[in-house]
Motif scaffolding. Structure first.
Motif, PDB file in Angstrom:
ATOM      1  N   ILE A 158      -3.272   1.228  -8.744  1.00 52.99           N
ATOM      2  CA  ILE A 158      -3.615   2.146  -9.831  1.00 52.99           C
ATOM      3  C   ILE A 158      -2.597   3.287  -9.903  1.00 52.99           C
ATOM      4  N   ASN A 159      -2.199   3.785  -8.731  1.00 49.92           N
ATOM      5  CA  ASN A 159      -1.212   4.876  -8.703  1.00 49.92           C
ATOM      6  C   ASN A 159       0.075   4.480  -9.426  1.00 49.92           C
ATOM      7  N   VAL A 160       0.630   3.314  -9.054  1.00 47.24           N
ATOM      8  CA  VAL A 160       1.934   2.965  -9.642  1.00 47.24           C
ATOM      9  C   VAL A 160       1.796   2.565 -11.108  1.00 47.24           C
TER      10      VAL A 160
ATOM     11  N   SER B 198       0.832  -1.218   0.000  1.00 49.15           N
ATOM     12  CA  SER B 198       0.000   0.000   0.000  1.00 49.15           C
ATOM     13  C   SER B 198       0.858   1.257   0.000  1.00 49.15           C
ATOM     14  N   SER B 199       1.981   1.195  -0.655  1.00 47.36           N
ATOM     15  CA  SER B 199       2.866   2.367  -0.650  1.00 47.36           C
ATOM     16  C   SER B 199       3.553   2.539  -2.000  1.00 47.36           C
ATOM     17  N   SER B 200       3.292   3.697  -2.632  1.00 49.96           N
ATOM     18  CA  SER B 200       3.958   3.981  -3.904  1.00 49.96           C
ATOM     19  C   SER B 200       5.461   4.115  -3.702  1.00 49.96           C
ATOM     20  N   SER B 201       5.864   4.691  -2.559  1.00 44.79           N
ATOM     21  CA  SER B 201       7.301   4.875  -2.321  1.00 44.79           C
ATOM     22  C   SER B 201       7.996   3.526  -2.179  1.00 44.79           C
TER      23      SER B 201
ATOM     24  N   ASN C 134       2.013  11.600  -9.182  1.00 45.10           N
ATOM     25  CA  ASN C 134       0.943  11.096 -10.045  1.00 45.10           C
ATOM     26  C   ASN C 134       0.215   9.966  -9.341  1.00 45.10           C
ATOM     27  N   MET C 135      -0.953  10.280  -8.789  1.00 43.78           N
ATOM     28  CA  MET C 135      -1.685   9.252  -8.057  1.00 43.78           C
ATOM     29  C   MET C 135      -3.115   9.206  -8.578  1.00 43.78           C
ATOM     30  N   ASN C 136      -3.295   8.470  -9.675  1.00 41.00           N
ATOM     31  CA  ASN C 136      -4.619   8.416 -10.295  1.00 41.00           C
ATOM     32  C   ASN C 136      -5.627   7.705  -9.402  1.00 41.00           C
ATOM     33  N   GLY C 137      -5.182   6.618  -8.786  1.00 36.79           N
ATOM     34  CA  GLY C 137      -6.090   5.858  -7.919  1.00 36.79           C
ATOM     35  C   GLY C 137      -6.521   6.701  -6.734  1.00 36.79           C
ATOM     36  N   THR C 138      -5.584   7.480  -6.207  1.00 35.69           N
ATOM     37  CA  THR C 138      -5.902   8.345  -5.067  1.00 35.69           C
ATOM     38  C   THR C 138      -6.897   9.431  -5.488  1.00 35.69           C
ATOM     39  N   ALA C 139      -6.693  10.015  -6.667  1.00 35.53           N
ATOM     40  CA  ALA C 139      -7.618  11.060  -7.132  1.00 35.53           C
ATOM     41  C   ALA C 139      -9.024  10.483  -7.294  1.00 35.53           C
TER      42      ALA C 139
ATOM     43  N   ALA D 279       0.036  14.220  -1.820  1.00 36.84           N
ATOM     44  CA  ALA D 279      -0.059  13.115  -0.854  1.00 36.84           C
ATOM     45  C   ALA D 279       1.230  12.303  -0.809  1.00 36.84           C
ATOM     46  N   ALA D 280       1.574  11.852   0.394  1.00 38.78           N
ATOM     47  CA  ALA D 280       2.776  11.020   0.520  1.00 38.78           C
ATOM     48  C   ALA D 280       2.450   9.611   0.048  1.00 38.78           C
ATOM     49  N   GLY D 281       3.425   8.952  -0.579  1.00 43.24           N
ATOM     50  CA  GLY D 281       3.188   7.605  -1.106  1.00 43.24           C
ATOM     51  C   GLY D 281       3.358   6.528  -0.043  1.00 43.24           C
ATOM     52  N   VAL D 282       2.620   6.686   1.045  1.00 45.15           N
ATOM     53  CA  VAL D 282       2.680   5.700   2.138  1.00 45.15           C
ATOM     54  C   VAL D 282       1.252   5.256   2.443  1.00 45.15           C
ATOM     55  N   PRO D 283       1.076   4.149   3.195  1.00 45.42           N
ATOM     56  CA  PRO D 283      -0.305   3.728   3.475  1.00 45.42           C
ATOM     57  C   PRO D 283      -1.111   4.863   4.119  1.00 45.42           C
ATOM     58  N   GLY D 284      -2.279   5.115   3.563  1.00 46.50           N
ATOM     59  CA  GLY D 284      -3.147   6.171   4.110  1.00 46.50           C
ATOM     60  C   GLY D 284      -2.615   7.574   3.900  1.00 46.50           C
ATOM     61  N   GLY D 285      -1.620   7.731   3.031  1.00 49.27           N
ATOM     62  CA  GLY D 285      -0.974   9.045   2.849  1.00 49.27           C
ATOM     63  C   GLY D 285      -1.933  10.145   2.409  1.00 49.27           C
ATOM     64  N   SER D 286      -3.006   9.774   1.729  1.00 50.16           N
ATOM     65  CA  SER D 286      -3.905  10.809   1.216  1.00 50.16           C
ATOM     66  C   SER D 286      -4.972  11.219   2.229  1.00 50.16           C
ATOM     67  N   LEU D 287      -5.139  10.468   3.322  1.00 52.60           N
ATOM     68  CA  LEU D 287      -6.294  10.720   4.188  1.00 52.60           C
ATOM     69  C   LEU D 287      -6.311  12.118   4.834  1.00 52.60           C
TER      70      LEU D 287
END
Ligand code: ASP
Length: 434
Positions: A412-414, A293-296, A328-333, A370-378
């Motif tokens: 989706i993000n990655v 669950s982390s893009s990073s 670029n976080m399409n899934g997050t958007a 948003a940070a690319g970590v679990p729950g980073g966008s919350l």
């Protein structure tokens, strides 16, 4: 070092078995406090450390790898005009795909309306249960938000331009490290050719060593992925999923549309690739995203697989993928747009078209931040909700199921970053041939 079909099949088996065992363990210990205690101890003392060794092997290479791959990517482009062209194309692609994703999330919510008629007692129960989590998210969102103009300007400057590159790296702040690596790479193009070549050799060796460490992590991956997924599902269970079933299924369906319709269309039209082969070759990236669950944490695998299996040259992978992992976080958007609408529906708030456009714009911006970590966008999502008059505390309703959706949106993000890299690769190849 090849990522090998056999090894990613093993990882997939680890993922599936971990989920099944976790769900079973959760169900079996529901009404047995002693067994639940034993399960908790097993998760903390066995599953957690194994998962962490894998995650840390991935995280530890991120900063040196990002620095080396961007700097060498930019310096081997050779001229700054080319950098400007690549950068502009990449950012344009990011904004466009994130915007389209947010629109997809909002449209799906309008179509299915999973939030309408949500039982009030469930709302009260969830809000009471997750009040503490909401408070700490709100604190995170408010932390360091200056109230005066000068403070805000300085905050934006700090976000992009580091005063101290080591401090930025130590704090895992990706954007300042990326900016420094871009400037460093650009500066290299302006120094004497031989000295530039020796620096590039050094940076390439640094990058290769980091990628080799990722190879070590991948050997551990099937077991670590089992442990990570087991830990999540054993604590989580399926209870909440039933209450929020429609919401979860709808967002997962949107992710699938994104992955199996939107991305293949982009791959075919813009990158002239066989999308199904591309997705199959990208499997190790998706599995890593799903389990971390982390893009990073997925970035090192993304860079490695892009170069080794997806035919993306190192300069482009090294430039586009680190930028994409942070911006670029399409899934997050998609997810953020959908949550704002869902909570609005639950509370019976009608958002005007204008407000929905504001939501789309803010989803694009927060997906960049948003940070690319679990729950980073919350924490940022709470800001989007407040902006359009949807109560931010309403996020409590969805927090309990968020880990499942986080796994999906990270995939989706990655993958959005890979599609962008494939597009840039095709555009540059075409340009070189012209
Ligand atoms: N977990 C996501 C990622 O790393 C960020 C988020 O949307 O929370 O890409």
């Amino acid at each position: 070092m090849s990522s090998g079909g056999a090894s990613h099949n093993k990882i997939l088996i680890g993922l599936g078995l971990g989920a099944l065992c976790g769900i079973a363990a959760n169900a079996l210990t529901q009404d047995a406090p002693r067994a639940k205690h034993v399960l908790d101890v097993a998760i903390d003392s066995v599953a957690h450390p194994i998962g962490q060794i894998f995650l840390r092997l991935l995280f530890v290479v991120v900063m040196p790898l990002v620095f080396a791959s961007i700097a060498v990517g930019v310096s081997s482009l050779g001229d700054l005009k080319k950098l400007g062209r690549l950068g502009a194309r990449t950012l344009f692609f990011f904004v466009l795909t994130s915007g389209a994703s947010a629109v997809l999330g909002i449209a799906a919510l309008h179509l299915v309306r999973p939030g309408s008629g949500f039982p009030p007692e469930t709302i009260a129960e969830l809000q009471a249960k997750y009040a503490g989590d909401v408070r700490s998210l709100a604190e995170k969102a408010a932390a360091g938000a200056p109230s005066d103009l000068l403070g805000r300007v300085n905050q934006i400057l700090d976000m992009f331009l580091p005063r101290n590159i080591l401090k930025a790296a130590v704090e895992m702040q990706m954007i300042p490290v990326i900016v420094f690596a871009l400037v460093f790479g650009a500066a290299l193009t302006l120094i004497e050719r031989e000295r530039r070549a020796s620096m590039n050799t050094l940076l390439e060796a640094l990058g290769d060593a980091m990628v080799t460490i990722v190879g070590f992590a991948m050997k551990l991956a099937p077991y670590a992925v089992f442990c990570l997924i087991f830990g999540v599902t054993a604590r989580f269970g399926l209870g909440l999923l039933q209450k929020l079933g429609l919401y979860v299924v709808l967002i997962l369906a949107c992710y699938l549309i994104q992955l199996l319709v939107f991305y293949p269309v982009l791959l075919t039209l813009l990158a002239r690739r066989n999308p199904w082969k591309f997705l199959k070759d990208a499997m190790p990236i998706m599995v890593t995203a799903l389990s971390t669950s982390s893009s990073s944490a997925t970035l090192p695998t993304s860079i490695r697989v892009a170069q080794e299996s997806l035919g993306i040259r190192p300069q482009i992978a090294g430039f586009v993928l680190p930028l994409g992992a942070t911006m670029n976080m399409n899934g997050t958007a998609l997810f953020e747009g959908a949550v704002v609408l869902f909570v609005a529906q639950v509370f019976g708030i009608d958002l005007s078209l204008q407000q929905q456009l504001v939501v789309v714009g803010m989803c694009v911006l927060t997906a960049i931040g948003a940070a690319g970590v679990p729950g980073g966008s919350l924490p940022l999502l709470m800001g989007v909700m407040a902006q359009v008059g949807v109560p931010p505390d309403g996020i409590a309703i969805i927090l309990g199921v968020d880990r499942v959706l986080d796994m999906g949106r990270t995939v989706i993000n990655v993958m959005g970053d890979q599609i962008c890299a494939a597009y840039i690769e095709a555009a540059e190849t075409k340009r070189a041939a012209a």
